[in-house]
Design an enzyme around this catalytic site. Structure first.
Site, PDB file in Angstrom:
ATOM      1  N   CYS A 197      72.314  68.807  37.989  1.00  0.00           N
ATOM      2  CA  CYS A 197      71.839  67.744  38.876  1.00  0.00           C
ATOM      3  C   CYS A 197      72.887  67.328  39.905  1.00  0.00           C
ATOM      4  CB  CYS A 197      71.365  66.538  38.065  1.00  0.00           C
ATOM      5  SG  CYS A 197      69.814  66.886  37.203  1.00  0.00           S
ATOM      6  N   ASP A 199      67.150  67.972  15.252  1.00  0.00           N
ATOM      7  CA  ASP A 199      67.414  69.236  15.947  1.00  0.00           C
ATOM      8  C   ASP A 199      66.114  69.694  16.552  1.00  0.00           C
ATOM      9  OD1 ASP A 199      66.293  72.026  14.685  1.00  0.00           O
ATOM     10  OD2 ASP A 199      66.325  70.413  13.200  1.00  0.00           O
ATOM     11  N   ASP A 204      70.567  75.416   8.520  1.00  0.00           N
ATOM     12  CA  ASP A 204      69.337  75.079   7.806  1.00  0.00           C
ATOM     13  C   ASP A 204      69.171  76.041   6.627  1.00  0.00           C
ATOM     14  OD1 ASP A 204      68.615  77.418   8.993  1.00  0.00           O
ATOM     15  OD2 ASP A 204      66.990  76.585  10.187  1.00  0.00           O
ATOM     16  N   CYS A 217      70.804  61.703  36.621  1.00  0.00           N
ATOM     17  CA  CYS A 217      71.475  62.579  35.648  1.00  0.00           C
ATOM     18  C   CYS A 217      72.839  63.024  36.171  1.00  0.00           C
ATOM     19  CB  CYS A 217      70.597  63.799  35.356  1.00  0.00           C
ATOM     20  SG  CYS A 217      71.334  64.895  34.122  1.00  0.00           S
ATOM     21  N   CYS A 228      74.514  65.680  34.923  1.00  0.00           N
ATOM     22  CA  CYS A 228      74.829  67.042  34.475  1.00  0.00           C
ATOM     23  C   CYS A 228      75.236  67.923  35.656  1.00  0.00           C
ATOM     24  CB  CYS A 228      73.656  67.667  33.714  1.00  0.00           C
ATOM     25  SG  CYS A 228      72.371  68.384  34.769  1.00  0.00           S
ATOM     26  N   HIS A 265      70.482  71.097  31.885  1.00  0.00           N
ATOM     27  CA  HIS A 265      69.989  69.750  32.209  1.00  0.00           C
ATOM     28  C   HIS A 265      69.243  69.145  31.023  1.00  0.00           C
ATOM     29  CE1 HIS A 265      67.929  66.358  33.945  1.00  0.00           C
ATOM     30  NE2 HIS A 265      66.823  66.853  33.417  1.00  0.00           N
TER      31      HIS A 265
END
Lengths: 363, 363
Positions: A307, A264, A91, A302, A304, A333
């Site tokens: 999880c 973002d 940025d 989920c 991930c 997560h």
């Protein structure tokens, strides 16, 4: 950089795109995890990749303060420094300069501010900001802008817009590295005339992409989305549009509908560190003692690592005893939740089901 | 549990062993990362596995206080709770009770102490300690012992040894789960007669393995190793020997030479969080500003994720700005360093090169 529109949604301004950079291709709409000072908090680059992150953001302001551009350069440039071999966006620093630092001087040429870390005075103008980002070496870089607070008087907004345009023109001229794409940032608060003016002037100059800055600063969802819808229409169709610092899942869905391609936000990691997990059924707060013996995962759907392996009860315990693994797992997560959200959005756009689906989403 | 001596070193008391548990086989000598309250600080179970950890330790004392045995039970037992499907050892709690907690009462039956977290009074005797560890469900569990400080009067040491023997006898009788191996703990400070007495009495009772406790509490390397050499000789050859809470690489090498098979220690993670990295060339302190632009890894010969991807300069920066990734990466490197050390030790033992090699090691 090359940006290709792969598909336009039949029922909204949303679109699927493909952004090509020297470090890889990016399917849009895309969500960028924020690697503030060279690290996404609590997450290794390997984990970032495993959960489907493609493009990440690093903050020029934070890297400029510490460790400084010379050091990043000596350590092999931003990709080596962060151990991230995929695409990176930096940025402009504008947001942090105007929100974190005591300003010491601002004029039409540039801005002098005091580092929020140690008070060192730093001067930035359009050219310096370019040189810094050229040396950091991200794939996508952004023009220095003046970011305003909310609310803000129209006279102040107008001045900030004029400076942002002037600085963008100078940035464009100073930008040397053609392998880096340069995005300009549209300012103008929630004032539609100023947004139109800023967008049109920047488009005349011609950039690789356009960011919408100065939102998510307290104006609320409705004002934000109204401004995004208005501004996106003023930007060229064939260039990527990036809504900076946004946001909550509902904000992202509404902005995709308005034709935004890039996002973002620090929410997945910041909330993760604070025991707040995003799920399709709404937030789960993992300090809640009601979870003490819940053997199920944060979110059953989920995929991930958190999880698939940890119960809500264990994670609650980690937060309760101050184990680092709590913040690490919930951040992981949450980032995966955002990447799954973006994958769903792309899937729905592809089949022209996005607008219908968006109506049903309530998180 | 089955323990098999695979090879005896020709030039020392060191040996290679294979320890079989319901959750997998363990090559010894082995180093156990410490998962204090159900987590190895800053490291996921997946990362632990990737760096070659096989057996891990969890602290009964910490789990008993938070979240409590009922909760671990409701969440599926210790393996599910920690998301670790390999073998686990739980210590007796003795060390923490006698080092962390204000004691409120101790007699020949058991000990009452106040939780260091909230002052709750907790009573433990030999049978209760067994029942707790039976319910937690680790593969290897340990008898409640009385751990003494250093220095300690012989009369006190003697009392602690007598209690430790009495409690071990009662633990053995109370131990119900045959799929869990039960280790007794030899106490006796640095007094060789008391160590002999304690070891002999415990061996008469007969356990699956024997731990040497009450060391690494301030007696220094030489006293520790003298005591380990002496005590290890009094323990049966065909049972695993575990030196609790040790230690520095030099301590581990000397103890392997004395015939020790198992180790645990918090140093890799605790030092890692404090920016102290172990390397074969001695420690690297990652807050040192001399590292600011060092582009090389912590240790060139290391194959860990940290060393393959991050420069010393980046890690120094992470510590400088307070990024969690600093502690996470150095902890990971240190744990890998310890696993590589153990792999080298096993390799050297296998080829009867251990004693020669040990002389050359200076870290």
């Amino acid at each position: 950089m090359n940006f290709e529109i792969v598909h336009e949604d039949r029922y909204s301004a949303g679109r699927l795109g493909l952004l090509s950079t020297a470090h890889g291709e990016i399917e849009t709409p895309v969500f960028m995890p924020v690697g503030t000072a060279g690290a996404v908090k609590g997450i290794t680059p390997q984990q970032l990749k495993e959960i489907g992150s493609v493009l990440i953001l690093a903050n020029t302001y934070h890297l400029l303060l510490r460790p400084g551009v010379d050091v990043v350069d000596q350590l092999g440039g931003l990709h080596r420094f962060m151990a991230w071999d995929g695409p990176i966006l930096t940025d402009s620093g504008g947001f942090q300069i105007f929100s974190l630092s005591p300003l010491t001087r601002i004029d039409d040429d540039g801005v002098e501010f005091a580092s929020h870390v140690d008070g060192t005075k730093i001067y930035l103008d359009a050219e310096t900001a370019m040189r810094i980002q050229n040396r950091l070496g991200a794939d996508i870089i952004t023009c220095l802008d003046q970011c305003t607070a909310y609310p803000c008087k129209d006279s102040e907004l107008k001045k900030a817009v004029e400076r942002t345009i002037r600085w963008a023109k100078r940035a464009r001229e100073a930008h040397l590295h053609n392998e880096q794409s340069l995005f300009a940032i549209v300012q103008g608060g929630v004032n539609p005339e100023l947004r139109t003016y800023c967008a049109e002037e920047l488009v005349k100059l011609g950039f690789d992409g356009y960011a919408i800055g100065g939102l998510s600063v307290g104006e609320g969802h409705d004002n934000m989305i109204k401004t995004v819808c208005h501004t996106a229409q003023k930007l060229p169709k064939d260039r990527p549009r990036y809504l900076m610092g946004v946001g909550m899942p509902g904000d992202i869905i509404a902005a995709v509908k308005a034709g935004i391609d890039m996002f973002d936000c620090v929410l997945p990691t910041r909330n993760g560190r604070n025991a707040y997990a995003f799920t399709e059924n709404g937030p789960v707060r993992l300090r809640n003692s009601a979870l003490i013996n819940e053997a199920g995962p944060i979110e059953a759907a989920c995929d991930c690592y958190c999880c698939r392996n940890f119960s809500r009860g264990t994670i609650r315990h980690f937060f309760n005893v101050g184990e680092m693994l709590g913040p690490m797992l919930v951040s992981l997560h949450n980032l995966r939740f955002f990447q799954r959200l973006m994958a769903t959005i792309r899937q729905k756009l592809k089949h022209n089901e996005f607008a219908e689906w968006a109506k049903t989403v309530d998180y």
